[in-house]
Enzyme design. Structure first.
Site, PDB file in Angstrom:
ATOM      1  N   HIS A 171       0.827  -1.206   0.000  1.00 35.43           N
ATOM      2  CA  HIS A 171       0.000   0.000   0.000  1.00 35.43           C
ATOM      3  C   HIS A 171       0.866   1.262   0.000  1.00 35.43           C
ATOM      4  O   HIS A 171       1.880   1.335   0.690  1.00 35.43           O
ATOM      5  CB  HIS A 171      -0.889   0.050   1.241  1.00 35.43           C
ATOM      6  CG  HIS A 171      -2.079  -0.853   1.191  1.00 35.43           C
ATOM      7  ND1 HIS A 171      -1.989  -2.222   1.311  1.00 35.43           N
ATOM      8  CD2 HIS A 171      -3.406  -0.571   1.024  1.00 35.43           C
ATOM      9  CE1 HIS A 171      -3.205  -2.744   1.242  1.00 35.43           C
ATOM     10  NE2 HIS A 171      -4.078  -1.775   1.073  1.00 35.43           N
ATOM     11  N   ASN A 203       7.974  -4.346   3.707  1.00 33.48           N
ATOM     12  CA  ASN A 203       6.550  -4.016   3.754  1.00 33.48           C
ATOM     13  C   ASN A 203       5.902  -4.438   5.065  1.00 33.48           C
ATOM     14  O   ASN A 203       5.114  -3.693   5.657  1.00 33.48           O
ATOM     15  CB  ASN A 203       5.830  -4.673   2.576  1.00 33.48           C
ATOM     16  CG  ASN A 203       4.338  -4.415   2.580  1.00 33.48           C
ATOM     17  OD1 ASN A 203       3.887  -3.304   2.799  1.00 33.48           O
ATOM     18  ND2 ASN A 203       3.563  -5.462   2.338  1.00 33.48           N
TER      19      ASN A 203
END
Length: 327
Positions: A171, A203
């Site tokens: 994201h 991440n």
């Protein structure tokens, strides 16, 4: 003489046929396109069936204040916004747009999409303590990664690009920042808001810690504005020259950024403004490395990204940059 006359007659006949064909084509073909209004595209060729003319480029523009409005599986990108959405976009982009290339305005964040790399140039968010309050009715488990139908099929990424690539769908606008409404968090799962990120060590770890840090700033500042995006930085190689090299994944050749940035502005109750800029390499990072290790001068991010962040704020109006007071 008879032979010459025959040749002249043949040439005249062919010329007449060719001219007639040109004349019919000139006046009948535009009429055909103008009468077929079913698959028209807005833009310069508003009244022409673009799909019927594959030799023409596709023209289209998207307003910086255009809302993303999914409707029964179809994305409508109209120039008119609801009052609520227009107000929200104005709040998010209060201090200026870093750029205006292929801007998409979702309900709770705004992004600029890089059609060549299939990854956003930047994503902008506005956070407050009130908007981050836990809501038991909102569930990330209901969300699904999906292609963004507002992006032309030539330029969008899809889930197959990430499958077995070794990278997470990372994201840019963090899902955890948009739990005030189920539709808001759902929209963060469009692949236009994703970039290929190393999973373990980045991440799921260091980048996640940076996202949590940004959310924690809402306890200090009345308003937090954050711009996130990819970088493709050069590296000196064995021959002494610098190269920009990055991997692409999937059939759509989705670019894998070498680094990611976050540029953050915190606004205090008395309207003082403080800025922080972070750059992290898209590689596994030591869990013990504090996020302050990744603070960088904001102008270095601007030069690398080719963007101007918060351009409505004069730098001499900032009270702090990366935690240091500005005299």
């Amino acid at each position: 003489m008879k032979v010459l006359t025959k040749v002249i007659l043949n040439v005249s006949t062919l010329t007449s046929v060719g001219f007639s064909g040109w004349y019919i084509g000139k006046y009948s073909e535009p009429k055909k396109h103008l009468n077929d209004g079913e698959e028209c595209q807005a833009g310069i060729f508003t009244d022409i069936n673009i799909k019927g003319m594959p030799g023409l480029p596709l023209f289209g523009t998207v307003s910086a204040a255009t809302a993303f409005v999914p409707k029964e599986g179809v994305t409508e990108m109209g120039p008119k916004l609801s009052t609520t959405t227009a107000t929200r976009v104005s709040e998010i982009m209060k201090y200026g747009f870093p750029g205006l290339d292929n801007v998409r305005s979702f309900e709770d964040f705004v992004l600029s999409y890089d059609r060549r790399n299939r990854v956003a140039h930047w994503v902008f968010e506005h956070l407050t303590k009130e908007r981050l309050q836990p809501n038991s009715e909102i569930s990330r488990g209901k969300c699904e990664f999906k292609s963004d139908p507002s992006i032309h099929p030539f330029f969008r990424s899809d889930n197959a690009d990430y499958k077995r690539s070794g990278y997470d769908r990372g994201h840019l606008a963090a899902a955890g920042n948009h739990k005030i409404n189920q539709n808001h968090i759902d929209q963060t799962f469009y692949l236009s808001n994703m970039a290929p990120q190393v999973g373990r060590g980045f991440n799921r770890d260091s980048w996640n810690r940076l996202e949590k840090y940004v959310r924690s700033l809402t306890k200090v500042y009345k308003n937090v504005y954050v711009c996130t995006g990819p970088l493709y930085l050069p590296k000196k190689e064995a021959d002494g020259k610098k190269y920009v090299r990055y991997e692409v994944i999937g059939a759509n050749h989705v670019a894998v950024p070498t680094h990611f940035y976050k540029v953050i502005v915190g606004e205090t109750d008395d309207l003082k403004l403080e800025l922080e800029a972070f750059v992290m390499p898209n590689t596994p990072i030591d869990d013990n490395a504090p996020i302050t290790n990744f603070l960088v001068p904001p102008e270095s991010v601007e030069r690398a990204a080719g963007l101007l962040f918060f351009d409505k704020i004069s730098r001499d109006k900032l009270s702090k940059i990366n935690g240091k007071s500005i005299s």
